[in-house]
Design a protein around this motif. Structure first.
Motif, PDB file in Angstrom:
ATOM      1  N   LEU A 119       0.827  -1.146   0.137  1.00  0.00           N
ATOM      2  CA  LEU A 119       0.014   0.186  -0.109  1.00  0.00           C
ATOM      3  C   LEU A 119       1.007   1.268   0.131  1.00  0.00           C
ATOM      4  O   LEU A 119       1.919   1.430   0.837  1.00  0.00           O
ATOM      5  CB  LEU A 119      -0.758   0.079   1.079  1.00  0.00           C
ATOM      6  N   THR A 120       0.619   2.037  -0.968  1.00  0.00           N
ATOM      7  CA  THR A 120       1.292   3.330  -0.766  1.00  0.00           C
ATOM      8  C   THR A 120       0.540   4.672   0.011  1.00  0.00           C
ATOM      9  O   THR A 120       0.002   5.562  -0.872  1.00  0.00           O
ATOM     10  CB  THR A 120       1.474   3.852  -2.430  1.00  0.00           C
ATOM     11  N   VAL A 121       0.420   4.401   1.138  1.00  0.00           N
ATOM     12  CA  VAL A 121      -0.482   5.271   1.949  1.00  0.00           C
ATOM     13  C   VAL A 121       0.348   5.493   3.209  1.00  0.00           C
ATOM     14  O   VAL A 121       1.069   4.531   3.520  1.00  0.00           O
ATOM     15  CB  VAL A 121      -1.790   4.538   2.367  1.00  0.00           C
ATOM     16  N   PRO A 122      -0.076   6.643   3.740  1.00  0.00           N
ATOM     17  CA  PRO A 122       0.577   6.814   5.156  1.00  0.00           C
ATOM     18  C   PRO A 122       0.804   5.731   6.139  1.00  0.00           C
ATOM     19  O   PRO A 122      -0.439   5.128   6.170  1.00  0.00           O
ATOM     20  CB  PRO A 122      -0.145   8.004   5.862  1.00  0.00           C
ATOM     21  N   GLY A 210     -16.426  -2.729  -1.254  1.00  0.00           N
ATOM     22  CA  GLY A 210     -16.538  -1.378  -1.769  1.00  0.00           C
ATOM     23  C   GLY A 210     -15.647  -0.426  -1.136  1.00  0.00           C
ATOM     24  O   GLY A 210     -16.076   1.021  -0.849  1.00  0.00           O
ATOM     25  N   GLN A 211     -14.587  -0.725  -0.250  1.00  0.00           N
ATOM     26  CA  GLN A 211     -13.657   0.259   0.697  1.00  0.00           C
ATOM     27  C   GLN A 211     -12.433   0.293   0.297  1.00  0.00           C
ATOM     28  O   GLN A 211     -11.783  -0.867   0.137  1.00  0.00           O
ATOM     29  CB  GLN A 211     -14.129  -0.273   2.125  1.00  0.00           C
ATOM     30  N   GLY A 212     -11.904   1.295   0.463  1.00  0.00           N
ATOM     31  CA  GLY A 212     -10.451   1.391   0.137  1.00  0.00           C
ATOM     32  C   GLY A 212      -9.687   1.911   1.273  1.00  0.00           C
ATOM     33  O   GLY A 212     -10.632   2.409   2.408  1.00  0.00           O
ATOM     34  N   VAL A 213      -8.522   1.822   1.550  1.00  0.00           N
ATOM     35  CA  VAL A 213      -7.720   2.231   2.797  1.00  0.00           C
ATOM     36  C   VAL A 213      -6.808   3.612   2.250  1.00  0.00           C
ATOM     37  O   VAL A 213      -6.085   3.519   1.303  1.00  0.00           O
ATOM     38  CB  VAL A 213      -6.729   1.196   3.201  1.00  0.00           C
ATOM     39  N   THR A 214      -7.012   4.490   3.105  1.00  0.00           N
ATOM     40  CA  THR A 214      -6.386   5.705   2.978  1.00  0.00           C
ATOM     41  C   THR A 214      -5.224   5.865   3.938  1.00  0.00           C
ATOM     42  O   THR A 214      -4.171   6.839   3.507  1.00  0.00           O
ATOM     43  CB  THR A 214      -7.245   6.899   3.018  1.00  0.00           C
ATOM     44  N   LEU A 241      -2.691  -7.339   7.578  1.00  0.00           N
ATOM     45  CA  LEU A 241      -1.938  -8.047   6.505  1.00  0.00           C
ATOM     46  C   LEU A 241      -2.443  -7.439   5.081  1.00  0.00           C
ATOM     47  O   LEU A 241      -3.817  -7.350   5.047  1.00  0.00           O
ATOM     48  CB  LEU A 241      -2.391  -9.764   6.332  1.00  0.00           C
ATOM     49  N   ILE A 242      -1.713  -7.079   4.364  1.00  0.00           N
ATOM     50  CA  ILE A 242      -1.762  -6.430   2.947  1.00  0.00           C
ATOM     51  C   ILE A 242      -1.723  -7.817   2.023  1.00  0.00           C
ATOM     52  O   ILE A 242      -0.772  -8.258   1.942  1.00  0.00           O
ATOM     53  CB  ILE A 242      -0.778  -5.409   2.610  1.00  0.00           C
ATOM     54  N   GLY A 243      -3.051  -8.290   1.512  1.00  0.00           N
ATOM     55  CA  GLY A 243      -3.043  -9.200   0.368  1.00  0.00           C
ATOM     56  C   GLY A 243      -3.783  -8.656  -0.653  1.00  0.00           C
ATOM     57  O   GLY A 243      -4.777  -9.125  -1.157  1.00  0.00           O
ATOM     58  N   VAL A 244      -3.063  -7.655  -1.662  1.00  0.00           N
ATOM     59  CA  VAL A 244      -3.811  -7.027  -2.659  1.00  0.00           C
ATOM     60  C   VAL A 244      -3.024  -7.360  -3.989  1.00  0.00           C
ATOM     61  O   VAL A 244      -2.959  -6.713  -4.835  1.00  0.00           O
ATOM     62  CB  VAL A 244      -3.836  -5.527  -2.487  1.00  0.00           C
ATOM     63  N   GLY A 245      -2.513  -8.557  -4.042  1.00  0.00           N
ATOM     64  CA  GLY A 245      -1.905  -9.270  -5.273  1.00  0.00           C
ATOM     65  C   GLY A 245      -0.361  -9.329  -5.140  1.00  0.00           C
ATOM     66  O   GLY A 245       0.105  -8.580  -4.354  1.00  0.00           O
ATOM     67  N   VAL A 246       0.181  -9.469  -6.390  1.00  0.00           N
ATOM     68  CA  VAL A 246       1.486  -9.513  -6.442  1.00  0.00           C
ATOM     69  C   VAL A 246       2.074  -8.737  -7.646  1.00  0.00           C
ATOM     70  O   VAL A 246       1.140  -8.593  -8.958  1.00  0.00           O
ATOM     71  CB  VAL A 246       2.056 -10.964  -6.482  1.00  0.00           C
TER      72      VAL A 246
END
Length: 423
Positions: A119-122, A210-214, A241-246
């Motif tokens: 994730l590219t979030v703070p 339908g939710q994103g992480v900021t 745990l970040i599981g958003v693909g590879v």
């Protein structure tokens, strides 16, 4: 792209399932040249699927994950090297490592795999935020899980849901956050996705679609404490745990001038544009057996099949990769098995009246593209045979009262049709 003759030496970059299998299969097919297997991890080649299941549960230790013990590589004269390859020199047929060493090759096999998306979030670098790809990742995640009370999983793919199941069984409160409208949206049909939604909800997991992480928030000791969503709400968490693909590891290939398009581009023989370089497994974009469309697949079966195909070709047997893809996932006491590849289905036919044991047949026109089987292993085996053969089956025939894949297969066998996959 043209076939090469049997090379005097083979260098394999990447010692995951595909890299290991390439070396092992070369020896099984009688190859007597030098084999160098280069691993970016300082560990023996190991299985990855148990990392998100048995290993996290404490049901398997590191040695039980090894594909082979250390003595195997010595006996088979496979030079297992720990190091990071930084450059491929196609003209000189050499790979160079970060420590300055270099290895010449007659043929190079790129089994570089993939790396988790982040994730590219703070707050993404806070302690307690994990990805899961390697045994080192699993060790860190297992340690965090042991002391966790609330976990947030970002991404409802296979890795995310498998971890969510393990965490719930360990008594941890779990929330799964998914940007799309259902779990496993890119890999299974709506009926199968609905089953897994119910499965996890019944286990006490909260699923937010339908939710994103900021942002991720932490305390003064730099540990994660909360996940902030796009709607401004905060989810308490001491483990994320970040599981958003590879992302396929294609950098070496691209720097060497090899074509890259969603993966390292190869033909049906898994050869790149350089006849001395093959690419296999998660990093390779190859033509699908039935459609011919170039795809990249992430599965043990795909990596092993690629490796065996390349080994046969390098030992003198002309060979193209033509295996039917299949996948599986275990969550709680449920197993889903998928045969075939869905290129965009139009019709779904559900077999079975049990909501916890059914199969979904995916059709494009009258073409059966894939079968998803939930707790129905007999259907899965029959589907693999039917799809391998390419037998015509219409949605109307599959919807007929009393239809089963097993009986349909038996009727074909009685007609004298040979199908190569055992049932």
């Amino acid at each position: 792209m043209t076939d090469s003759t049997t090379p005097e030496s083979v260098v394999v970059v990447g010692a995951g399932q595909g890299g290991y299998q390439t070396a092992a299969s070369l020896r099984e097919h009688g190859y007597s040249g030098d084999i160098t297997l280069i691993s970016a991890e300082d560990a023996l080649p190991y299985e990855r699927p148990p990392l998100s299941k048995a290993y996290l549960k404490g049901e398997a230790d590191e040695s039980q994950l090894w594909l082979r013990p250390a003595t195997y590589y010595v006996r088979q004269s496979i030079d297992l090297v720990a190091g990071t390859v930084t450059e491929i020199d196609p003209a000189g047929r050499t790979v160079r490592l970060a420590d300055g060493s270099a290895y010449g090759y007659g043929h190079l096999v790129l089994a570089t795999g993939a790396q988790p998306r982040t994730l590219t979030v703070p707050g993404a670098g806070l302690r307690g935020v994990h990805t899961l790809r390697t045994s080192r990742d699993a060790v860190a995640l297992q340690a965090s899980l042991a002391g966790a009370r609330r976990a947030v999983v970002v991404g409802a793919g296979f890795i995310g849901l498998e971890f969510a199941a393990v965490a719930r069984e360990a008594g941890v409160e779990v929330t799964v956050v998914e940007a799309l409208d259902r779990p496993l949206a890119r890999v299974v049909s709506a009926p199968t996705a609905e089953h897994f939604t119910r499965l996890h909800q019944d286990a006490g997991t909260e699923l937010l679609f339908g939710q994103g992480v900021t942002a991720l928030h932490g305390d003064g000791r730099s540990g994660v404490t909360a996940v902030e969503l796009a709607d401004g709400s905060h989810l308490p968490a001491d483990l994320v745990l970040i599981g958003v693909g590879v992302i396929p590891r294609t950098e070496l290939a691209a720097a060497a001038g090899l074509p890259v398009d969603g993966g390292i581009v190869v033909d049906s023989r898994l050869l790149t544009d350089d006849q001395h370089i093959s690419a296999i497994g998660d990093c390779a974009a190859f033509p699908q057996v039935r459609s011919g469309n170039r795809r990249r697949l992430e599965s043990v079966q795909n990596a092993v099949g690629h490796a065996q195909s390349v080994a046969r070709r390098l030992t003198g047997e002309p060979h193209g990769y033509d295996e039917l893809p299949w996948f599986w996932s275990d969550q709680f006491a449920t197993t889903v098995q998928i045969a075939g590849f869905d290129e965009g289905h139009e019709t779904e036919v559900v077999l079975g009246d049990d909501p916890d044991a059914f199969s979904v047949l995916l059709f494009r026109g009258d073409d059966l593209q894939a079968v998803e089987s939930v707790n129905r292993p007999t259907d899965h085996l029959a589907a693999r045979r039917l799809l391998t053969q390419g037998t015509t089956l219409t949605p109307e025939a599959a919807s007929a009262p009393g239809f089963t894949l097993k009986e349909h297969l038996r009727s074909l066998l009685r007609g004298g049709t040979e199908v190569p996959v055992p049932l």
